[in-house]
Structures are given as C-alpha cells and as structure tokens.
Scaffold this motif. Sequence first.
Motif, PDB file in Angstrom:
ATOM      1  N   VAL A 201      75.332   8.160  48.294  1.00 25.86           N
ATOM      2  CA  VAL A 201      75.243   9.097  49.417  1.00 25.86           C
ATOM      3  C   VAL A 201      76.560   9.134  50.200  1.00 25.86           C
ATOM      4  O   VAL A 201      76.994  10.204  50.656  1.00 25.86           O
ATOM      5  N   TYR A 202      77.205   8.003  50.333  1.00 23.38           N
ATOM      6  CA  TYR A 202      78.481   7.957  51.061  1.00 23.38           C
ATOM      7  C   TYR A 202      79.508   8.884  50.414  1.00 23.38           C
ATOM      8  O   TYR A 202      80.144   9.701  51.098  1.00 23.38           O
ATOM      9  N   PHE A 203      79.660   8.791  49.103  1.00 25.02           N
ATOM     10  CA  PHE A 203      80.650   9.633  48.420  1.00 25.02           C
ATOM     11  C   PHE A 203      80.214  11.094  48.392  1.00 25.02           C
ATOM     12  O   PHE A 203      81.059  12.000  48.486  1.00 25.02           O
ATOM     13  N   LEU A 204      78.915  11.343  48.253  1.00 28.17           N
ATOM     14  CA  LEU A 204      78.445  12.727  48.304  1.00 28.17           C
ATOM     15  C   LEU A 204      78.662  13.340  49.681  1.00 28.17           C
ATOM     16  O   LEU A 204      78.991  14.524  49.805  1.00 28.17           O
ATOM     17  N   ALA A 205      78.493  12.519  50.733  1.00 31.42           N
ATOM     18  CA  ALA A 205      78.732  13.003  52.090  1.00 31.42           C
ATOM     19  C   ALA A 205      80.223  13.272  52.305  1.00 31.42           C
ATOM     20  O   ALA A 205      80.594  14.259  52.954  1.00 31.42           O
ATOM     21  N   ALA A 207      82.236  14.238  50.068  1.00 27.76           N
ATOM     22  CA  ALA A 207      82.540  15.454  49.316  1.00 27.76           C
ATOM     23  C   ALA A 207      81.891  16.682  49.923  1.00 27.76           C
ATOM     24  O   ALA A 207      82.107  17.802  49.452  1.00 27.76           O
ATOM     25  N   GLY A 208      81.063  16.498  50.962  1.00 27.72           N
ATOM     26  CA  GLY A 208      80.403  17.621  51.609  1.00 27.72           C
ATOM     27  C   GLY A 208      79.201  18.148  50.849  1.00 27.72           C
ATOM     28  O   GLY A 208      78.720  19.248  51.138  1.00 27.72           O
ATOM     29  N   ILE A 209      78.701  17.376  49.887  1.00 25.80           N
ATOM     30  CA  ILE A 209      77.565  17.835  49.085  1.00 25.80           C
ATOM     31  C   ILE A 209      76.248  17.597  49.814  1.00 25.80           C
ATOM     32  O   ILE A 209      75.322  18.408  49.720  1.00 25.80           O
ATOM     33  N   VAL A 262      79.536   9.434  58.415  1.00 21.54           N
ATOM     34  CA  VAL A 262      80.654  10.094  57.748  1.00 21.54           C
ATOM     35  C   VAL A 262      80.977  11.421  58.423  1.00 21.54           C
ATOM     36  O   VAL A 262      82.139  11.753  58.664  1.00 21.54           O
ATOM     37  N   LYS A 263      79.943  12.193  58.759  1.00 18.45           N
ATOM     38  CA  LYS A 263      80.139  13.487  59.414  1.00 18.45           C
ATOM     39  C   LYS A 263      80.797  13.326  60.777  1.00 18.45           C
ATOM     40  O   LYS A 263      81.752  14.056  61.104  1.00 18.45           O
ATOM     41  N   LYS A 264      80.316  12.387  61.570  1.00 19.19           N
ATOM     42  CA  LYS A 264      80.893  12.170  62.897  1.00 19.19           C
ATOM     43  C   LYS A 264      82.350  11.718  62.806  1.00 19.19           C
ATOM     44  O   LYS A 264      83.194  12.139  63.606  1.00 19.19           O
TER      45      LYS A 264
END
Length: 277
Positions: A201-205, A207-209, A262-264
């Motif tokens: 999930v960290y890497f997908l986040a 990548a914006g997925i 990650v978003k913040k």
Amino acid sequence: MAKPVDDKEMSFIDHLEELRWHLIRSLVAILVFTVVAFIYKDFFFGKIVLGPTRLDFWTYRKLCELGQLIESPALCFDKLNFTLQSRKMAGQFLMHLTSSFVIGLIIAFPYVFWELWRFVQPGLYENERRVTTGVVLVVSFLFLTGALFGYYILTPISVQFLANYTLDPSIINEFDIISYVSTMLTLVLGCALLFQLPILVYFLAKAGIVSAQSMKAYRRHAIVVIFVVAAIITPADVFSQIIVALPLILLYEISIFIAGFVKKKEERQEALQKRDA
C-alpha cells in the motif's frame, strides 16, 4: 526531477549481468541454508516441521496456561487425534527436500531481498531513495512476523481443529506426511506474503494508485476479499479463516493510515515547493 543516484551509464547487457550476479548470490544463500536444514533434520524437521504435531509444542503449552488462568479446561488439549503416514515410496525424502528448501528460503529471505534491492536502488531518483530508507528492514520484519504467525498461531490451531474433528468415532485420522507438510508450508508462506500489505500500500500510495479515501470507501469489499484469501490459504474450517482474517483486517487499517500519511507528506512537500518558488 533529480537524476537517479547512480549516474553510471550501463547497457542492457550490463544490467542483465549485474542482475545475474545478484540472483546467483541469492540462490547461493538459499542453497546454503537449505543444506544446513537438510543435514540437521533432527532439529529442523523433527522439532520445527513436526513441532505442531506434538502436545509439548509452545502454542499448546501457552494455551493450556491461559486456560488455567481463566479457568477454561477446554484450552488444555490432552491428545491430537491423528497419526502421520508416508503413503508414497519417496514421500519422506521429498518432504525432507521440500521443507529444507522452504526453511532455507525463509531464513535467507532478508539477504535475498537485500540483494534484489541493491539491484533496484541505483535506478531510483534521490527523493525516491530517501523515502525508501529502511525498506529492507521493514519488509524482512513483516515477512518473518507473518511466517511466525502462520507457524505458531495458525498451524497449531488448524492441526488441533482438524485432528480432533470427527464425523464418527470409527473413523481414524491417518494423515499423509505430504498433506501435512504442504498444508503447514502453505500457511506459513501465505501469512508471510500477506503480511506485506502495508509495504504494498505504501508504494501504491506513492504512485498515486490508491489513497486513504479510496481504501476507506472500499473497506467492506476489502474485508470480503480478505476472507476469501483466508479461505484459500487455510484448511476448510471457519475458525482458521477468522484467525487469518483478523490480523489482515488490522493490517488493512494500518495501511489506510500509511496511505493517509503518504498523502499528507506529499501535500507538505508541494506546499514547501510553492513557497520557495
């Protein structure tokens, strides 16, 4: 965007050659631990692989202690109603090889992942390399934690349930050694891989997925998928599926937090870049 950390120009053949040596070193590490596990079969097979088949196994002893503490005698098991048999001529030898290889893979996993990460890391940009600091440690920790969960929690509970489940007292449980070892290895490796969810999930986040909002919106769907996956990797009993599903649901909730973090962090970085512009 900054250039990758490693500015050395390499041809496609050079990359393949470098990858080949990373894979060779990884295979050598797995082979070394596999040979060690194969040689010391009395410990690795007799005590580890066959550990959940004996009443003095750590999990059974702790459950009995818990039962005595809360005055619940049902948690103290007085027998495991089954015997192990080898119904094929090469059954024991094949299971010795298979279990030795899987034990070697689990022990060598941190080194194997480190070797693969050494191949990937030079191609990352400087900011990407900075945010992935410690990834080898985290991935290894989650993998080993999942393997230990599968071995010490899920395997003995599944063995106890299936061994003592009877349709009629006249039916004798005589499990094939191949069936037992295959089930145990599936549970251990399955849990080890499923516990990588936060990293995925960290890497997908990044990548914006995926995002925290989308994961919250699809929480119910994710829970259904988790139970389906739990049903695939566990024996056919509801209790084992719940035992697997509960930590995965917890990991899913942790992953939501990670995606939000990650978003913040990205929003703060964008704000700083706009301010400095």
